[in-house]
Design a protein around this motif. Sequence first.
Motif, PDB file in Angstrom:
ATOM      1  N   LYS A  17       7.340  11.493  13.751  1.00 23.39           N
ATOM      2  CA  LYS A  17       6.789  10.223  14.217  1.00 23.39           C
ATOM      3  C   LYS A  17       7.927   9.233  14.409  1.00 23.39           C
ATOM      4  CE  LYS A  17       3.776   7.222  15.412  1.00 23.39           C
ATOM      5  NZ  LYS A  17       2.934   7.402  16.591  1.00 23.39           N
ATOM      6  N   PHE A  19       8.667   5.392  15.707  1.00 26.84           N
ATOM      7  CA  PHE A  19       8.088   4.116  16.125  1.00 26.84           C
ATOM      8  C   PHE A  19       9.047   3.458  17.113  1.00 26.84           C
ATOM      9  CE2 PHE A  19       6.013   4.404  11.845  1.00 26.84           C
ATOM     10  CZ  PHE A  19       4.738   4.587  12.349  1.00 26.84           C
ATOM     11  N   VAL A  28      12.457   3.408  14.773  1.00 23.81           N
ATOM     12  CA  VAL A  28      12.438   3.973  13.427  1.00 23.81           C
ATOM     13  C   VAL A  28      11.924   5.410  13.514  1.00 23.81           C
ATOM     14  CG1 VAL A  28      11.416   3.789  11.138  1.00 23.81           C
ATOM     15  CG2 VAL A  28      11.919   1.711  12.425  1.00 23.81           C
ATOM     16  N   ALA A  30      10.201   7.668  11.439  1.00 23.35           N
ATOM     17  CA  ALA A  30       9.491   7.596  10.159  1.00 23.35           C
ATOM     18  C   ALA A  30       9.345   8.979   9.529  1.00 23.35           C
ATOM     19  CB  ALA A  30       8.125   6.961  10.356  1.00 23.35           C
ATOM     20  N   GLY A  51       8.833   3.705   2.080  1.00 22.83           N
ATOM     21  CA  GLY A  51       9.384   3.836   3.425  1.00 22.83           C
ATOM     22  C   GLY A  51       9.930   5.216   3.732  1.00 22.83           C
ATOM     23  N   THR A  56       2.854   7.492   6.474  1.00 21.89           N
ATOM     24  CA  THR A  56       2.818   7.803   7.911  1.00 21.89           C
ATOM     25  C   THR A  56       2.345   9.248   8.111  1.00 21.89           C
ATOM     26  OG1 THR A  56       4.611   6.265   8.306  1.00 21.89           O
ATOM     27  CG2 THR A  56       4.209   7.903  10.013  1.00 21.89           C
ATOM     28  N   LYS A  59      -1.319   9.378   7.562  1.00 21.35           N
ATOM     29  CA  LYS A  59      -2.041   8.787   8.697  1.00 21.35           C
ATOM     30  C   LYS A  59      -2.068   9.753   9.885  1.00 21.35           C
ATOM     31  CE  LYS A  59      -1.156   3.987   7.458  1.00 21.35           C
ATOM     32  NZ  LYS A  59      -0.224   2.864   7.675  1.00 21.35           N
ATOM     33  N   LEU A  62      -4.637  12.288   9.267  1.00 21.12           N
ATOM     34  CA  LEU A  62      -5.982  11.747   9.412  1.00 21.12           C
ATOM     35  C   LEU A  62      -6.278  11.241  10.815  1.00 21.12           C
ATOM     36  CD1 LEU A  62      -5.917   9.930   6.025  1.00 21.12           C
ATOM     37  CD2 LEU A  62      -7.539  11.712   6.623  1.00 21.12           C
ATOM     38  N   ASN A  63      -5.321  11.487  11.735  1.00 19.41           N
ATOM     39  CA  ASN A  63      -5.530  11.097  13.130  1.00 19.41           C
ATOM     40  C   ASN A  63      -5.554   9.584  13.325  1.00 19.41           C
ATOM     41  OD1 ASN A  63      -5.752  12.305  15.675  1.00 19.41           O
ATOM     42  ND2 ASN A  63      -7.891  11.678  15.829  1.00 19.41           N
ATOM     43  N   LEU A  64      -5.027   8.845  12.341  1.00 20.62           N
ATOM     44  CA  LEU A  64      -4.960   7.393  12.492  1.00 20.62           C
ATOM     45  C   LEU A  64      -3.686   7.005  13.239  1.00 20.62           C
ATOM     46  CD1 LEU A  64      -6.062   6.421   8.870  1.00 20.62           C
ATOM     47  CD2 LEU A  64      -7.440   6.305  10.943  1.00 20.62           C
ATOM     48  N   LEU A  65      -2.689   7.882  13.173  1.00 19.09           N
ATOM     49  CA  LEU A  65      -1.481   7.751  13.991  1.00 19.09           C
ATOM     50  C   LEU A  65      -1.317   9.082  14.729  1.00 19.09           C
ATOM     51  CD1 LEU A  65       1.156   6.112  11.601  1.00 19.09           C
ATOM     52  CD2 LEU A  65       0.093   5.047  13.577  1.00 19.09           C
ATOM     53  N   TYR A  66      -0.744   9.012  15.919  1.00 15.99           N
ATOM     54  CA  TYR A  66      -0.537  10.244  16.683  1.00 15.99           C
ATOM     55  C   TYR A  66       0.926  10.668  16.569  1.00 15.99           C
ATOM     56  CZ  TYR A  66      -4.956   8.677  18.682  1.00 15.99           C
ATOM     57  OH  TYR A  66      -6.243   8.233  18.845  1.00 15.99           O
TER      58      TYR A  66
ATOM     59  N   TYR B  86      -9.526   2.601   8.460  1.00 16.94           N
ATOM     60  CA  TYR B  86      -8.929   3.837   7.939  1.00 16.94           C
ATOM     61  C   TYR B  86     -10.016   4.699   7.287  1.00 16.94           C
ATOM     62  CZ  TYR B  86      -4.191   1.827   8.292  1.00 16.94           C
ATOM     63  OH  TYR B  86      -3.031   1.277   8.721  1.00 16.94           O
ATOM     64  N   SER B  90     -11.868   8.030   9.190  1.00 10.86           N
ATOM     65  CA  SER B  90     -11.550   9.337   8.612  1.00 10.86           C
ATOM     66  C   SER B  90     -12.811  10.086   8.181  1.00 10.86           C
ATOM     67  CB  SER B  90     -10.592   9.179   7.424  1.00 10.86           C
ATOM     68  OG  SER B  90     -11.186   8.386   6.426  1.00 10.86           O
ATOM     69  N   ARG B  95     -15.249   7.833  17.499  1.00 14.95           N
ATOM     70  CA  ARG B  95     -14.858   6.425  17.660  1.00 14.95           C
ATOM     71  C   ARG B  95     -15.845   5.656  18.534  1.00 14.95           C
ATOM     72  NH1 ARG B  95      -8.266   6.412  17.862  1.00 14.95           N
ATOM     73  NH2 ARG B  95      -7.986   7.509  15.888  1.00 14.95           N
ATOM     74  N   GLU B 450      -3.865   4.205  18.560  1.00 16.13           N
ATOM     75  CA  GLU B 450      -3.648   4.543  17.158  1.00 16.13           C
ATOM     76  C   GLU B 450      -4.310   3.464  16.323  1.00 16.13           C
ATOM     77  OE1 GLU B 450       0.654   4.752  17.058  1.00 16.13           O
ATOM     78  OE2 GLU B 450       0.558   6.926  17.051  1.00 16.13           O
ATOM     79  N   LEU B 451      -5.117   3.877  15.380  1.00 17.39           N
ATOM     80  CA  LEU B 451      -5.852   2.886  14.605  1.00 17.39           C
ATOM     81  C   LEU B 451      -5.001   2.290  13.490  1.00 17.39           C
ATOM     82  CD1 LEU B 451      -9.364   4.554  14.361  1.00 17.39           C
ATOM     83  CD2 LEU B 451      -8.574   2.814  15.941  1.00 17.39           C
ATOM     84  N   ALA B 452      -3.980   3.040  13.065  1.00 14.05           N
ATOM     85  CA  ALA B 452      -3.107   2.508  12.020  1.00 14.05           C
ATOM     86  C   ALA B 452      -1.960   1.760  12.673  1.00 14.05           C
ATOM     87  CB  ALA B 452      -2.575   3.646  11.169  1.00 14.05           C
ATOM     88  N   ALA B 454       2.040   0.518  13.033  1.00 16.75           N
ATOM     89  CA  ALA B 454       3.341   1.177  12.955  1.00 16.75           C
ATOM     90  C   ALA B 454       4.081   0.705  11.712  1.00 16.75           C
ATOM     91  CB  ALA B 454       4.149   0.851  14.198  1.00 16.75           C
ATOM     92  N   SER B 455       3.901   1.426  10.630  1.00 12.21           N
ATOM     93  CA  SER B 455       4.657   1.104   9.416  1.00 12.21           C
ATOM     94  C   SER B 455       4.905   2.395   8.669  1.00 12.21           C
ATOM     95  CB  SER B 455       3.856   0.146   8.528  1.00 12.21           C
ATOM     96  OG  SER B 455       2.699   0.791   8.076  1.00 12.21           O
ATOM     97  N   THR B 456       5.963   2.417   7.941  1.00 10.38           N
ATOM     98  CA  THR B 456       6.268   3.659   7.224  1.00 10.38           C
ATOM     99  C   THR B 456       5.821   3.559   5.785  1.00 10.38           C
ATOM    100  OG1 THR B 456       8.456   2.749   6.872  1.00 10.38           O
ATOM    101  CG2 THR B 456       8.187   4.371   8.626  1.00 10.38           C
TER     102      THR B 456
END
Lengths: 419, 456
Positions: A17, A19, A28, A30, A51, A56, A59, A62-66, B86, B90, B95, B450-452, B454-456
């Motif tokens: 991933k 960003f 970044v 991640a 970090g 990440t 997520k 869980l498909n919250l991030l691709y 979230y 899940s 959606r 993307e539902l989340a 961008a953070s690590t």
Amino acid sequence: MTAQENGYAIETFGLTKVFPDWWGRAKVVAVEELNLRVRYNEIYGFLGPNGSGKTTTLKMLLNLLYPTRGRALVLGGSTADGMVSRRLGYLPEESYLYKYLSARETLDFYGRLFGLPAQVRRSRIDSLLEMVGLTGMAHRPVGTFSKGMARRIGLAQALINDPDLLILDEPTSGMDPIGTRQIKDLLLLLARRGKTILLCSHLLADVEDVCDRIGILYGGKMQVEGPVRSLLQHGDRRQITTGPLSESALGRIRQIVEAEATQCEVATPMDRLEQFFIRIVTDAQQRKQPTSGAVSTTAIGGFLVEEPADTTHRVLDRLVDKPVGPVAAGAAAVAGVEPTVTQPPAVEDRGLLEKLAHGTASSDAVQTDVTTSVPQPQPTPPAAEVKKDVLESLLGHKPAADGSTEPTRSDKPGDGRNV
Amino acid sequence: MYRVWAVARVTLAQAVRMRVAAVIIVMLLVLLPVMSMALEGDKTLQGQLQTFASYGLSLTSVLLSILTILVSTHTVTTDLARKHIYLVASKPIRRFEILIGKLLGVVALDVLLLGTFGAIIYGLTILVPHITDAPPDQVARAEHEFFTSRVRLETPVDKEKIDRLVEESYQKLLSEDRMPEGFNEWQIRDMIRREVQSAEATIGPSRVKRWEFRNVAVRDPNEVLYVRYKLRAIPQPAEDQAVANWRLGDFRTLDTGRLTSETRPYYVSRKDALSTTLEFAAPADVVAPDGYVALEFFNDPSQNYWSIIPSEVQLLYRSGTFTGNFWRVVAMILVRLVFLAAVGVSVSTWLSFPVAILICLAVLMTGTINGFIAESIDSLGQTLGFVYKFTVKPLLWFLPKFDGDFNPTRFVVDGRTLQWLVLGRAFLTTGVVRSAALMLFGIWVFSRRELAKAST
């Protein structure tokens, strides 16, 4: 169903991933080329500093991030597929609950998303509320809960569908030690019932207590991965635990050890702060001191422990009806750089809660049972023994073994010595 | 479907517990009864009723529009910002089901509140005549003109005829080489058009003008027809009055030379104040069996020494009850709220809370003055009109109109029937087609994003 054939509940292939910044340039990285494999029916500790890419990764699972590259299989498919997410329980790093819903409404809502019939929903909610000790606060809005109480509801919602796979991000953060202990016991029990658990936590002691395998992530890359026991044990050292010993016996032991041309350290074991805390709070609960907070209970959601109806599950049950993993079954040990000989905790391999609840200051406790083990940092009770009866005794629902309501420790300072 | 309902229930619970909802509910609960007593209108019972119905329904409509915008944008954006999504996403829910659940929750809130406040306004409106000591003639008039539901028919301006006359006049000027200097073609045509329109509307002495109405569906021949109009006169008479000679009937018999007419004409001759809306009643049996009736004005030179310009000529007849009409009007308001909820949910899938609110308010305001904007831009020159045709016009077409004939409160105030056909068309075009298009766009965005964060 590749993952199931291979025995992986979670499997990632070069998961990456990146960003980007506002201009679309990589800003970044991640997670980088992560190949994570979590087997069925294991508790996997997913560790790493802030970090490092843990959340990440979750997520993306869980498909919250691709993913930017690579892919992830969860229970052999994608979590976007209802058939997969139906078997999944997820507790994020914070509870993210609707503040205006009460505890009961919250669980009811998530139960509805799984299409649970009203009757099943009701009974599971009752059971879960009792399990997380919030029955008395069922109608209070979640927004008025402390962080620990919200975590308990968060955990309850993750369990409402009796999931096969639990993804837990910092499940014990904000929890009091009793709650933490209870959750650890619950995780061990669930694993024993055939569930798979992916556990993300900064509280390393918790991870160590319950996980079969761990992976440490740093900078988005897996640094090390393997069974907790093999990663932590010191193969070149030995630890001996004994009851009280006379000075002459100690002298003889020293002589024997020195004859082996190695070093010997003698010390008296100390109580852990966790044990001490649990004892104090247990005393208060037994005095029935009122509280507006969560109450530690003995219950584990009935539907989570009931016998599965079909034979497939029975087979699975038989398969898992043994200590969860090498670490969980490990003997009590005290962390130390030098080999040590320790005077008891008298009852080998009994959970802390059980010891506190039943009291072990019997004559047996001072018998010189000697156990030898490879040193490991913390004692972990086997899942099979930390169950309802233990918790019940702890909370005074059952009389303690010696008939007193106050638990007695067998390993209080002065009773024994570290050799 | 159970998942959609679960989300809808939570959205409704969220909305009900929002402070702004409580403020709006309390405000309406206090203001509506006060308004029903305090507003006097033109001091007649009908005036009081019209003012209260107008202000009450408009206030309810505006406040619920704002609430709908707030709730629909808030429910999606906070789910994303506070990461509630979230946990929800899940779970085994698609959606699009989340978004439809959100929309349904907001619509359920609208139905609940609009139903409640509609019932309060209706109840107070029915109550007012009983608790005010209005004279019997005012009660009768209110009964006749307010507590009713009348169809209003107007004859459209014959644009083709006017265009033809403009063209003829222009060609005539051109052929006779009498074109005024210093003007371009469009300006000259515009001047001619205004002259022609004025000439068409004006009835000179001894002239007759006819308005024809078709599909006059009077259920009972014993019913009464009403003719409503306004008169102007040129030159302005000193006494500010003019004589109006009206005749209603099926005059096609005279046109075709046939002597047998199935209806009997009805004549009215009266002295009317100028520039005031006036009304007279006529028996409904003047309407031909095929629903045709013609209205004629004769400017009698023996009575009027000026040209008469009638305007806003309408034919009215009773076609239902006040109650039915009132609730159709409320349903029309609901259609607007459904559209706004769809806008709110849709734009919140890709915009932050403040920006989404801003867009929704812009849509609401544009809708409120859509007719005005369209008319203003329509009157622009051809060059600008070309650009407008392919840019602003499609956008304005997509946005529903809430003003003019699409302002539902005017139907209650005028005792005018909001026909099922009109309501059905609004429901289909705005409540279904436009809202569905918006929701599809929102779902398309929401399913891909993307539902989340961008953070690590």
